[in-house]
Design a protein around this motif. Structure first.
Motif, PDB file in Angstrom:
ATOM      1  N   UNK A 176      12.383  -4.584   7.495  1.00 20.35           N
ATOM      2  CA  UNK A 176      13.102  -3.392   7.926  1.00 20.35           C
ATOM      3  C   UNK A 176      13.655  -2.669   6.709  1.00 20.35           C
ATOM      4  N   UNK A 177      13.664  -1.334   6.791  1.00 19.46           N
ATOM      5  CA  UNK A 177      14.161  -0.499   5.693  1.00 19.46           C
ATOM      6  C   UNK A 177      13.460  -0.887   4.389  1.00 19.46           C
ATOM      7  N   UNK A 178      12.145  -0.733   4.429  1.00 12.09           N
ATOM      8  CA  UNK A 178      11.286  -1.172   3.329  1.00 12.09           C
ATOM      9  C   UNK A 178      11.746  -0.630   1.979  1.00 12.09           C
ATOM     10  N   UNK A 179      12.168   0.617   1.919  1.00 11.31           N
ATOM     11  CA  UNK A 179      12.521   1.236   0.652  1.00 11.31           C
ATOM     12  C   UNK A 179      14.024   1.164   0.367  1.00 11.31           C
ATOM     13  N   UNK A 180      14.733   0.326   1.122  1.00 11.74           N
ATOM     14  CA  UNK A 180      16.157   0.086   0.875  1.00 11.74           C
ATOM     15  C   UNK A 180      16.948   1.395   0.806  1.00 11.74           C
ATOM     16  N   UNK A 181      16.717   2.254   1.784  1.00  9.74           N
ATOM     17  CA  UNK A 181      17.370   3.563   1.821  1.00  9.74           C
ATOM     18  C   UNK A 181      18.861   3.381   2.096  1.00  9.74           C
TER      19      UNK A 181
END
Length: 941
Positions: A901-906
């Motif tokens: 989840x939230x692959x790009x660590x937004x």
């Protein structure tokens, strides 16, 4: 053959049953006929199925929009809590308290349309769940995820069909009732920051005996997360961002009233203590400190200069020597959950079945609290026993008898806020059929024991007694003034008083802490009894087909009894002080629903159906009220169907809203006339004069399923909900603001002392003139073969919600909460746009999926007046999140899976709330956890 075992609804073709795109995906993935295949090729639900489909009548496509999540999707999402399962539904807001208020810590409530969780009816297998806290909400974490077959969400008023409280809609969790064999799921998850560790186990077993006349099922869920109580562990949360009042603001000078700034510190608090600014500046000069500095106390208790930063307000400033609690702001609480479920079905005859089930869930949560503090509100007299000599001399030279002191009491240790919730629900019933009719009679008893504890709380009377320390002339030692003035008193507050030294970090000794510190608690029991009688069938046939009828009755009692410790009952603690109360009411309901086919396979209509429902509800507290619904389905051709409904829905106040005697917290509020923030007592209580609210709901839409594009389906629906006499609770800060802005109905709740200083705000629910929301829902799915890499299938799905308005109207004033993304008073704001798009590819034993979720930005506060520059930057940016998931079938019995989840660590947008320990990212819609990965294995035998 057991004719009474219910079908697994995740294997149904939903276009004939529920209209749910999610279930269509699941059905086709499991080998059900593709869209456009003959209806007789698919399994169809029987009249006895307990399934919410926007109607109580099985076998027809309801005009009410329904969104669903299948068991297959639950597995794809690799979730082990219901809140994680539902967070991608744009119409839903999942609220989770992280532990900085008196609300149930860790509880996740379902809130359709942003109208409040009390207006969303939560069902398990079509029956009510007991309330899980004294405030009258349901923590969705009690649902046993091990057996969830599908979740169906009726996104519109449904009180006539399903009962009172379904003003915004219904969320129904359907459990499997035909499980054969064993199923297990073991997973582990954590964030990229190596925190929030979450092991989870789900086990389920089902088997038929006596030639399948007796069927038994059991399930167990266990989940634990280690919690994460430090927002400073995230890069976005380590800048000490806070909401400051601008000391230079005037209504005419063009400067903003509020400022969001980094490097914020307290202007009147440090761990060693600091003088209030007015006294501090005056005494600093007499002590020879540099011009413009104040006075604080060093480690040895001696006065030293206190350097002020900029933007110095009543609570915060930018820079300077002030302290801070901000780094410890919570992200998520520690949570443990145990859930057990069992069910027995027994066929007495071919047509009559007995059933019984039992659900027990225990949830334990723990979160840290803001340490005890006093924001420049302590009075220190000139004869204080611990006052440094230099400061005493300066006070005498200034003819000053006392000064104000602010301090962070770190010596009191970490305070914890914990809850323990045990929910039990048992049901028994009998159901049968005769001719073309089916019937059922059932009863259930539910109870929830809720316990809340707060450690290291402070008894205010004792602490203030201890602070007022003087020298005992007989001994030359410090003593509490109250003890000296009342010798021989038997009152332990007086006789047991231990003087406290506040000057310098670490100055308070353990004996003093033992005198004024303690643990407060509250305990409540919510009891619910419900009895159901239902009848379904077809009384006659028209030229267009069978007329279907459902009718029934329901009797329900709700009781809440809350107790608390004696000091809470006497309102002696610094915060919370839950007041004992009890309340009880009963509800009697009768309903009827009918489906009348008007045309079928005619020149002007492929299908035309009328759906109507009516219910009469009698509350022991407020009397009787009727609700109704009328819906229409019209398909001129096979490819398109138009649908529309209008309904009248109700909700009556619950026990807490009616009978609660009060709960108090110390809030940091900004007083609008002076633009100065300070500690203000906020007392929340019930209102016995509340009356039921009534809602008028309208929805119209179209479903497009072209025969020339198999596997494609799309729906668009407009909705409008207007609630009359809406039961509303407005936050303390909003009450102050609204009163200042001329909304006089709120001014009676604002209490000031003789000097005009804001001292208390009473937060009481009331019947607003109206509350309304409207918008558009969009749903689309396309599934088709993709043979580029072999015999694979591709599925695209989009869910979207556009909110045009979410308004509360009271005393002629309108407040719109659409796009309110920063602050979190009730009602919480909602994004104007929110959508979830996913793509899934299945080939052989492998499944791959990618999801993109978009959450619109908005304003920190939509009610701020731009022309008067209420805030320096009122814009909150939008966010988009990418999630990945994959699974692989190792054998016929084992799958492995993973998800990120939230692959790009937004990072979430920065939007601090106005409290002493602010949540820097305050909106519940944006992810604060960061990139989160899950690995697991599933087994079936």
């Amino acid at each position: 053959m057991r004719p009474w075992r219910l079908l697994n609804t995740s294997s149904l073709v939903p276009l004939a049953a529920t209209g749910s795109l999610a279930l269509a995906t699941a059905a086709q993935a499991q080998g059900a006929p593709a869209q456009g295949a003959p209806a007789q090729a698919a399994a169809q639900p029987t009249a006895s199925d307990i399934v919410v489909t926007g109607t109580r009548i099985s076998g027809f496509t309801a005009p009410t929009p329904v969104t669903a999540i299948s068991q297959a999707q639950l597995q794809e999402k690799a979730v082990h809590t219901v809140s994680e399962l539902l967070q991608d539904i744009p119409q839903l807001r999942i609220n989770q308290n992280v532990g900085k208020s008196s609300e149930p810590v860790g509880a996740s409530t379902a809130d359709l349309r942003g109208l409040g969780p009390q207006r969303t009816l939560v069902l398990l297998d079509g029956r009510r769940l007991p309330l899980t806290d004294p405030a009258g909400t349901i923590d969705t974490n009690v649902i046993p995820t091990a057996l969830i077959s599908n979740v169906e969400i009726v996104t519109g008023g449904a009180s006539a069909a399903y009962g009172s409280d379904a003003v915004a809609g219904v969320v129904n969790f359907t459990l499997e009732r035909n499980l054969e064999g064993f199923r297990g799921d073991l997973s582990y998850a954590q964030t990229k920051y190596d925190d929030f560790h979450r092991p989870a186990v789900s086990l389920a077993y089902g088997h038929g005996f006596m030639d399948d006349r007796l069927h038994v099922e059991a399930a167990f869920d266990y989940l634990r997360n280690s919690g994460q109580t430090s927002q400073a562990s995230r890069p976005w949360g380590s800048h000490r961002t806070a909401l400051l009042t601008n000391p230079n603001y005037t209504a005419t000078n063009g400067q903003p009233r509020l400022i969001i700034a980094d490097n914020s510190t307290f202007s009147q608090m440090t761990p060693g203590g600091v003088l209030g600014r007015t006294s501090g500046l005056a005494l600093a000069r007499l002590l020879g400190f540099p011009t413009g500095t104040g006075v604080q106390f060093g480690p040895n208790g001696q006065p030293v200069p206190f350097n002020y930063g900029t933007n110095v307000g009543g609570t915060y400033m930018t820079g300077g020597d002030g302290g801070s609690f901000e780094d410890g702001g919570n992200l998520l609480p520690i949570l443990k959950r145990y859930t057990g479920y069992g069910r027995i079905d027994f066929d007495l005859t071919q047509d009559i079945k007995l059933f019984g089930d039992y659900l027990e869930s225990r949830t334990e949560t723990r979160s840290d609290l803001t340490a005890n503090y006093d924001n420049g509100t302590l009075t220190i007299n000139a004869d204080n026993a611990y006052l440094p000599a230099a400061l005493r001399s300066a006070m005498a030279a200034a003819n000053m008898s006392s000064f104000a002191l602010g301090r962070q009491q770190l010596e009191d240790g970490t305070a914890f806020f914990s809850t323990r919730t045990t929910m039990r629900r048992g049901a028994i019933g009998i159901e049968g059929k005769f001719g073309g009719w089916s019937w059922d009679v059932s009863g259930q008893i539910g109870s929830t024991h809720y316990r809340q504890d707060s450690t290291n709380n402070r008894i205010q009377t004792r602490f203030f007694n201890a602070v007022d320390a003087v020298i005992n002339p007989a001994t030359g030692q410090p003593v509490c003034r109250v003890t000296l003035q009342n010798p021989g008193s038997s009152n332990p507050d007086i006789s047991g008083c231990v003087p406290v030294n506040l000057f310098g970090a670490g100055a308070i000794n353990q004996a003093a802490q033992a005198y004024y510190l303690g643990n407060s608690w509250q305990s409540s029991v919510q009891r619910e009894k419900v009895f159901y009688l239902n009848l379904k069938g077809s009384p006659f046939t028209t030229w267009a087909g069978d007329v279907s009828l459902a009718a029934g009755a329901e009797y329900r009692t709700e009781q809440t009894v809350l107790t608390s410790d004696p000091d809470s009952a006497a309102a002696r603690w610094r915060s919370i002080n839950a007041q004992p109360f009890s309340g009880k009411y009963n509800v009697k309901e009768v309903y009827g629903e009918v489906v009348v086919p008007l045309a079928r396979d005619m020149a002007f209509a492929k299908n035309l159906e009328l759906n109507g429902a009516v219910r009469y509800t009698d509350y022991s507290t407020s009397g009787g009220v009727a609700t109704w619904k009328v819906g229409l389905n019209y398909a001129p051709v096979s490819d398109i169907r138009f649908r529309g409904t209008i309904s009248r829905d109700i909700r009556a106040p619950n026990n807490y809203e009616l009978f609660s005697r009060g709960n108090q917290v110390i809030s940091q509020l900004v007083d609008r006339p002076s633009n100065v923030s300070g500690q203000v007592l906020q007392v929340t209580s019930g209102n016995p004069d509340l009356k039921p609210e009534k809602a008028d709901t309208r929805a119209i839409g179209a479903v497009f399923q072209p025969g020339w594009l198999p596997g494609f389906r799309m729906s668009v629906d407009y909705y409008s909900i207007k609630i009359k006499d809406a039961i509303s609770t407005v936050s303390g800060q909003n009450i102050v603001d609204f009163c200042f802005n001329g909304q006089t109905v709120y001014c009676a709740s604002v209490v000031r002392d003789a000097s005009g200083r804001l001292t208390r705000v009473n937060v009481v629910p009331f019947n607003a003139q109206s509350q309304k929301t409207s918008g558009i829902d969009f749903e689309a799915m396309y599934r088709f073969p993709l043979r580029t890499f072999g015999e694979g299938t591709m599925t695209f799905r989009v869910l979207a919600n556009y909110v045009a308005e979410l308004k509360t109207i009271a005393n002629g004033a309108t407040n719109d909460y659409v796009g309110l993304a920063g602050v979190s008073p009730p009602p919480l704001g909602v994004p104007q746009w929110r959508f979830n798009a996913e793509a899934r590819y299945q080939i052989g034993r492998a499944k791959l999926g990618v999801t993109y979720s978009f959450i619109d930005g908005g304003k920190y506060d939509t009610r701020f007046n731009v022309t008067t520059l209420d805030i320096d930057n009122n814009n909150i940016p939008s966010r988009g999140y990418v999630d990945l998931d994959a699974s692989y079938k190792l054998t016929g019995n084992f799958d492995i899976y993973g998800r990120i989840d939230n692959l790009f660590n937004v990072a979430p947008p920065i939007a601090p709330n106005a409290i002493v320990q602010p949540q820097i990212a305050n909106s519940p819609f944006y992810d604060t956890r960061g990139m989160f990965w899950t690995l697991g294995v599933r087994a079936r035998f």
